[in-house]
Write a protein that holds these residues in place. Structure first.
Motif, PDB file in Angstrom:
ATOM      1  N   LEU A 139       0.841  -1.199   0.000  1.00 16.18           N
ATOM      2  CA  LEU A 139       0.000   0.000   0.000  1.00 16.18           C
ATOM      3  C   LEU A 139       0.876   1.250   0.000  1.00 16.18           C
ATOM      4  CD1 LEU A 139      -2.989   0.634  -0.008  1.00 16.18           C
ATOM      5  CD2 LEU A 139      -2.908   0.852   2.446  1.00 16.18           C
ATOM      6  N   ILE A 140       1.971   1.207   0.780  1.00 23.07           N
ATOM      7  CA  ILE A 140       2.835   2.384   0.862  1.00 23.07           C
ATOM      8  C   ILE A 140       3.538   2.624  -0.464  1.00 23.07           C
ATOM      9  CG2 ILE A 140       4.876   3.331   1.992  1.00 23.07           C
ATOM     10  CD1 ILE A 140       3.871   2.386   4.524  1.00 23.07           C
ATOM     11  N   THR A 141       4.011   1.536  -1.099  1.00 25.28           N
ATOM     12  CA  THR A 141       4.631   1.691  -2.421  1.00 25.28           C
ATOM     13  C   THR A 141       3.646   2.331  -3.385  1.00 25.28           C
ATOM     14  OG1 THR A 141       5.772  -0.368  -1.961  1.00 25.28           O
ATOM     15  CG2 THR A 141       5.889   0.448  -4.206  1.00 25.28           C
ATOM     16  N   THR A 142       2.414   1.843  -3.354  1.00 23.71           N
ATOM     17  CA  THR A 142       1.401   2.374  -4.270  1.00 23.71           C
ATOM     18  C   THR A 142       1.143   3.852  -3.993  1.00 23.71           C
ATOM     19  OG1 THR A 142       0.408   0.194  -4.234  1.00 23.71           O
ATOM     20  CG2 THR A 142      -0.892   1.939  -5.178  1.00 23.71           C
ATOM     21  N   ILE A 143       1.045   4.197  -2.702  1.00 21.76           N
ATOM     22  CA  ILE A 143       0.793   5.599  -2.374  1.00 21.76           C
ATOM     23  C   ILE A 143       1.950   6.474  -2.827  1.00 21.76           C
ATOM     24  CG2 ILE A 143       0.455   7.220  -0.482  1.00 21.76           C
ATOM     25  CD1 ILE A 143      -0.899   5.014   1.067  1.00 21.76           C
ATOM     26  N   ALA A 144       3.185   5.984  -2.584  1.00 22.42           N
ATOM     27  CA  ALA A 144       4.349   6.779  -2.949  1.00 22.42           C
ATOM     28  C   ALA A 144       4.395   6.990  -4.461  1.00 22.42           C
ATOM     29  CB  ALA A 144       5.619   6.081  -2.469  1.00 22.42           C
ATOM     30  N   LEU A 145       4.151   5.916  -5.209  1.00 26.77           N
ATOM     31  CA  LEU A 145       4.165   6.038  -6.671  1.00 26.77           C
ATOM     32  C   LEU A 145       3.070   6.979  -7.143  1.00 26.77           C
ATOM     33  CD1 LEU A 145       4.841   2.437  -7.902  1.00 26.77           C
ATOM     34  CD2 LEU A 145       6.061   4.478  -8.591  1.00 26.77           C
ATOM     35  N   MET A 146       1.899   6.852  -6.520  1.00 26.05           N
ATOM     36  CA  MET A 146       0.803   7.704  -6.945  1.00 26.05           C
ATOM     37  C   MET A 146       1.154   9.159  -6.707  1.00 26.05           C
ATOM     38  SD  MET A 146      -2.930   8.307  -5.432  1.00 26.05           S
ATOM     39  CE  MET A 146      -3.873   9.653  -6.126  1.00 26.05           C
ATOM     40  N   HIS A 147       1.687   9.427  -5.515  1.00 26.39           N
ATOM     41  CA  HIS A 147       2.021  10.812  -5.192  1.00 26.39           C
ATOM     42  C   HIS A 147       3.063  11.356  -6.157  1.00 26.39           C
ATOM     43  CE1 HIS A 147       4.439  13.817  -2.895  1.00 26.39           C
ATOM     44  NE2 HIS A 147       3.236  14.355  -2.907  1.00 26.39           N
ATOM     45  N   ARG A 148       4.010  10.493  -6.559  1.00 31.10           N
ATOM     46  CA  ARG A 148       5.044  10.948  -7.471  1.00 31.10           C
ATOM     47  C   ARG A 148       4.456  11.268  -8.843  1.00 31.10           C
ATOM     48  NH1 ARG A 148       7.333  12.792 -10.610  1.00 31.10           N
ATOM     49  NH2 ARG A 148       9.405  12.569 -11.478  1.00 31.10           N
ATOM     50  N   TYR A 149       3.490  10.480  -9.280  1.00 34.41           N
ATOM     51  CA  TYR A 149       3.052  10.602 -10.667  1.00 34.41           C
ATOM     52  C   TYR A 149       1.754  11.378 -10.854  1.00 34.41           C
ATOM     53  CZ  TYR A 149       6.976   7.969 -12.093  1.00 34.41           C
ATOM     54  OH  TYR A 149       8.262   7.615 -12.320  1.00 34.41           O
ATOM     55  N   ILE A 150       1.095  11.780  -9.764  1.00 32.48           N
ATOM     56  CA  ILE A 150      -0.109  12.603  -9.913  1.00 32.48           C
ATOM     57  C   ILE A 150       0.183  13.798 -10.806  1.00 32.48           C
ATOM     58  CG2 ILE A 150      -1.528  14.318  -8.767  1.00 32.48           C
ATOM     59  CD1 ILE A 150      -1.591  12.706  -6.349  1.00 32.48           C
ATOM     60  N   PHE A 151       1.252  14.495 -10.474  1.00 32.78           N
ATOM     61  CA  PHE A 151       1.505  15.767 -11.139  1.00 32.78           C
ATOM     62  C   PHE A 151       1.980  15.533 -12.561  1.00 32.78           C
ATOM     63  CE2 PHE A 151       2.054  16.093  -6.567  1.00 32.78           C
ATOM     64  CZ  PHE A 151       1.044  16.987  -6.299  1.00 32.78           C
ATOM     65  N   VAL A 152       2.752  14.450 -12.748  1.00 29.85           N
ATOM     66  CA  VAL A 152       3.193  14.109 -14.107  1.00 29.85           C
ATOM     67  C   VAL A 152       1.980  13.815 -14.987  1.00 29.85           C
ATOM     68  CG1 VAL A 152       4.524  12.466 -15.447  1.00 29.85           C
ATOM     69  CG2 VAL A 152       5.353  13.183 -13.228  1.00 29.85           C
ATOM     70  N   LEU A 153       1.080  12.994 -14.475  1.00 29.00           N
ATOM     71  CA  LEU A 153      -0.082  12.619 -15.289  1.00 29.00           C
ATOM     72  C   LEU A 153      -1.046  13.788 -15.468  1.00 29.00           C
ATOM     73  CD1 LEU A 153      -1.105   8.996 -14.439  1.00 29.00           C
ATOM     74  CD2 LEU A 153       0.379   9.869 -16.195  1.00 29.00           C
ATOM     75  N   ALA A 154      -1.162  14.624 -14.443  1.00 27.17           N
ATOM     76  CA  ALA A 154      -2.046  15.785 -14.589  1.00 27.17           C
ATOM     77  C   ALA A 154      -1.518  16.677 -15.706  1.00 27.17           C
ATOM     78  CB  ALA A 154      -2.121  16.555 -13.279  1.00 27.17           C
ATOM     79  N   GLU A 155      -0.194  16.812 -15.763  1.00 22.19           N
ATOM     80  CA  GLU A 155       0.411  17.606 -16.826  1.00 22.19           C
ATOM     81  C   GLU A 155       0.173  16.955 -18.180  1.00 22.19           C
ATOM     82  OE1 GLU A 155       4.750  18.587 -16.621  1.00 22.19           O
ATOM     83  OE2 GLU A 155       3.962  19.613 -14.853  1.00 22.19           O
ATOM     84  N   GLU A 156       0.306  15.626 -18.193  1.00 16.87           N
ATOM     85  CA  GLU A 156       0.088  14.890 -19.435  1.00 16.87           C
ATOM     86  C   GLU A 156      -1.358  15.071 -19.903  1.00 16.87           C
ATOM     87  OE1 GLU A 156       2.026  11.202 -19.614  1.00 16.87           O
ATOM     88  OE2 GLU A 156       1.811  11.374 -21.769  1.00 16.87           O
ATOM     89  N   ALA A 157      -2.289  15.002 -18.963  1.00 19.59           N
ATOM     90  CA  ALA A 157      -3.700  15.186 -19.323  1.00 19.59           C
ATOM     91  C   ALA A 157      -3.927  16.578 -19.880  1.00 19.59           C
ATOM     92  CB  ALA A 157      -4.588  14.955 -18.108  1.00 19.59           C
ATOM     93  N   GLU A 158      -3.271  17.556 -19.271  1.00 19.58           N
ATOM     94  CA  GLU A 158      -3.423  18.937 -19.718  1.00 19.58           C
ATOM     95  C   GLU A 158      -2.858  19.104 -21.130  1.00 19.58           C
ATOM     96  OE1 GLU A 158      -4.994  21.403 -18.613  1.00 19.58           O
ATOM     97  OE2 GLU A 158      -4.193  22.834 -20.067  1.00 19.58           O
ATOM     98  N   ARG A 159      -1.707  18.471 -21.379  1.00 16.56           N
ATOM     99  CA  ARG A 159      -1.121  18.531 -22.727  1.00 16.56           C
ATOM    100  C   ARG A 159      -2.055  17.915 -23.750  1.00 16.56           C
ATOM    101  NH1 ARG A 159       3.794  17.172 -20.530  1.00 16.56           N
ATOM    102  NH2 ARG A 159       3.650  14.984 -21.105  1.00 16.56           N
ATOM    103  N   MET A 160      -2.653  16.747 -23.369  1.00 17.05           N
ATOM    104  CA  MET A 160      -3.540  16.080 -24.312  1.00 17.05           C
ATOM    105  C   MET A 160      -4.778  16.923 -24.574  1.00 17.05           C
ATOM    106  SD  MET A 160      -2.965  12.289 -22.857  1.00 17.05           S
ATOM    107  CE  MET A 160      -4.395  11.520 -23.502  1.00 17.05           C
ATOM    108  N   ARG A 161      -5.242  17.602 -23.521  1.00 12.83           N
ATOM    109  CA  ARG A 161      -6.422  18.438 -23.673  1.00 12.83           C
ATOM    110  C   ARG A 161      -6.128  19.608 -24.617  1.00 12.83           C
ATOM    111  NH1 ARG A 161      -8.958  22.591 -21.932  1.00 12.83           N
ATOM    112  NH2 ARG A 161      -7.066  23.375 -20.972  1.00 12.83           N
ATOM    113  N   ARG A 162      -4.938  20.176 -24.448  1.00 13.85           N
ATOM    114  CA  ARG A 162      -4.573  21.308 -25.287  1.00 13.85           C
ATOM    115  C   ARG A 162      -4.436  20.850 -26.745  1.00 13.85           C
ATOM    116  NH1 ARG A 162       0.665  22.953 -23.595  1.00 13.85           N
ATOM    117  NH2 ARG A 162      -0.173  22.835 -21.496  1.00 13.85           N
ATOM    118  N   ALA A 163      -3.826  19.685 -26.915  1.00 14.41           N
ATOM    119  CA  ALA A 163      -3.657  19.171 -28.273  1.00 14.41           C
ATOM    120  C   ALA A 163      -5.008  18.947 -28.927  1.00 14.41           C
ATOM    121  CB  ALA A 163      -2.868  17.865 -28.244  1.00 14.41           C
TER     122      ALA A 163
END
Lengths: 321, 188
Positions: free
Chosen positions: B119-143
């Motif tokens: 669970l901790i590994t999952t939380i840590a990974l999620m926290h690390r990649y939330i912002f990366v994926l949010a940025e990716e979603a924003e890029r896709m939206r702009r495209a």
């Protein structure tokens, strides 16, 4: 549906926390057993995906917009236990990092959204897609499951609010179930559309698609089913019957009714006075039953409209692709 | 405030939240005490008040819903105030702790209290990649915004769903790469 702190009293918080801890424990064990180590980072990434996907707003009628909740969708994509872990992670991070949903209410939120929503959605998805074969059947199943999962989670939430004495059942149930019957339509539609988009581009990424047969889930689902029914027995059943429940009657007969402990949190509305409000509970239940039929018909129509006949049999290497 | 050990902050915050939820409304002393501690913590942490105010305003649809229910009955207002005060105090506590404690410190505390490692590994990974994926979603939206011009509601839903589906595909692919990278760095 994120319950904030202060809406759940001590006993309900304790009961939901215990139920959720057991559920998440079962899910973690199951995931460890069935998931290859290669897929472990996928849980974290799927959680981040769910979080990002929840930020994409979909236009709803009248200028408002809604967003995905996604328990049923993630369960259909990754399997029920992985979905429980993923949604739990999202809820923990939302609680501690963004203060979305209370700390004391975390158990209740995990129970409603990670367990009832994902596993309930998955059970409905599996049973409907077993009856209706092909991609069409899956789309129908997921759209219907998304709606049911949302409504089920909202009923469980209403039960917890009522058993905490925060909002009376006669108001909480119609309000929660009624609004979520509308929200659930959007949820089912989005889930189905997203699933279809993945099915079209990368079908091998959906759990159970690449394998020769669907993995057996019966034991797993039975365990969650027991947990959920225990939760229903504690939170919803006392209110669903119009007559006083057994415990109260026993208490009255034994004559210690007046000795029952004072509730820690005083009921906000001990005796609801607005006329016709009890009628609303029955009406909501009837509307829910009728609504589920209508939504199922709509889901059938959706699958039929979205999936052309020639694409129906292609399930990504499952049969004849 | 930022330099205090995370375990202490989390412990005190948890005690404050549990106490606030369980305290009967008559214990005004407890509520004012918690409010005083929070005010002191706000001063010490130097978090802008405007930020906290904005966060409080977004309290929750639940508080509004409860207000609506209580508006229908005679003695509802006082009880709603108790409910709103409770939620606001707990919310402020969490916002303060989460804004003065690095997330990895919170994770370390969770690990110490025997939260399962997966669970901790999952939380840590999620926290690390939330912002990366949010940025990716924003890029896709702009495209998408720069390429599509249609107005139909049906198509809009479908393109949005495709974007979300594609986001899932991309995050799964990223997960594979992350696994390789983790193995390359000696993750067992």
């Amino acid at each position: 549906m994120h319950i904030p702190d202060g809406f759940i009293d001590g006993k309900t918080a304790l009961a939901t926390a215990a139920l959720s801890a057991v559920g998440v424990g079962v899910a973690l064990r199951q995931v460890k057993r069935e998931l290859p180590p290669r897929k472990i980072p996928l849980l974290g990434l799927a959680a981040a995906f769910l979080f990002a996907a929840q930020m994409v707003n979909f236009p709803v009628a009248g200028g408002t917009s809604g967003h995905l909740v996604g328990g049923a969708l993630v369960a259909a994509l990754l399997g029920p236990s992985a979905a429980v872990v993923v949604v739990t992670t999202v809820l923990i991070v939302q609680c501690f990092l963004f203060a979305d949903g209370g700390v004391m209410a975390l158990g209740a939120n995990i129970f409603n959204m990670a367990i009832v929503n994902s596993v309930g959605g998955y059970a409905i998805y599996r049973s409907v897609s077993r009856v209706l074969p092909g991609v069409r059947g899956r789309i129908t199943a997921l759209a219907f499951a998304g709606w049911c999962a949302t409504v089920l989670a909202s009923i469980s939430c209403a039960g917890q609010l009522a058993s905490s004495g925060t909002v009376p059942w006669s108001a909480a149930f119609p309000a929660m179930a009624g609004t979520h019957m509308l929200i659930g339509v959007g949820e089912g539609l989005i889930s189905a559309l997203v699933f279809l988009a993945i099915q079209r581009t990368r079908p091998e990424m959906i759990a159970g698609n690449g394998e020769p047969g669907q993995p057996r889930r019966r034991g797993e689902l039975v365990r969650y089913g027991l947990l959920v029914s225990l939760g229903v027995a504690i939170f919803v059943a006392p209110f669903a019957c119009p007559w006083p429940d057994g415990l109260e009657r026993v208490a009255a007969r034994l004559g210690f009714e007046h000795k029952t402990a004072q509730p820690l949190l005083h009921a906000l509305a001990p005796d609801y006075q607005v006329p016709g409000i009890h009628w609303a509970v029955g009406a909501t239940a009837i509307a829910g039953a009728a609504g589920s039929l209508v939504v199922f018909a709509l889901a059938l129509l959706l699958g039929w409209l979205l999936v052309p006949k020639r694409a129906n049999g292609i399930t990504g290497g499952l049969k004849d692709a | 405030m930022q330099r205090l050990p995370a375990a202490l902050k989390l412990g005190v915050a948890l005690a404050m939240i549990v106490g606030t939820v369980l305290a009967p409304p008559a214990w005004t002393g407890w509520f004012t005490g918690v409010a005083a501690v929070l005010a002191l913590a706000i001063l010490l942490s130097r978090i802008p008040l405007l930020f906290l105010g904005k966060r409080l305003l977004l309290l929750s649809p639940f508080v509004l819903g409860a207000a609506l229910v209580n508006a229908l009955q005679p003695s509802g207002r006082a009880q709603w105030m108790v409910l709103a005060a409770r939620s606001a105090l707990c919310l402020l506590t969490v916002v303060l702790v989460s804004n003065t404690t690095p997330f990895c410190d919170i994770l370390r505390v969770l690990r110490r209290v025997q939260v399962p490692a997966l669970l901790i590994t999952t939380i840590a990974l999620m926290h690390r990649y939330i912002f990366v994926l949010a940025e990716e979603a924003e890029r896709m939206r702009r495209a998408r915004n720069s390429r599509t011009f249609h107005r139909g509601r049906r198509l809009r839903w479908q393109t949005l769903a495709t974007v979300v589906g594609q986001l899932f595909v991309r995050s799964s692919e990223r997960a594979e790469r992350i696994y390789d990278a983790m193995c390359a760095r000696g993750w067992k």
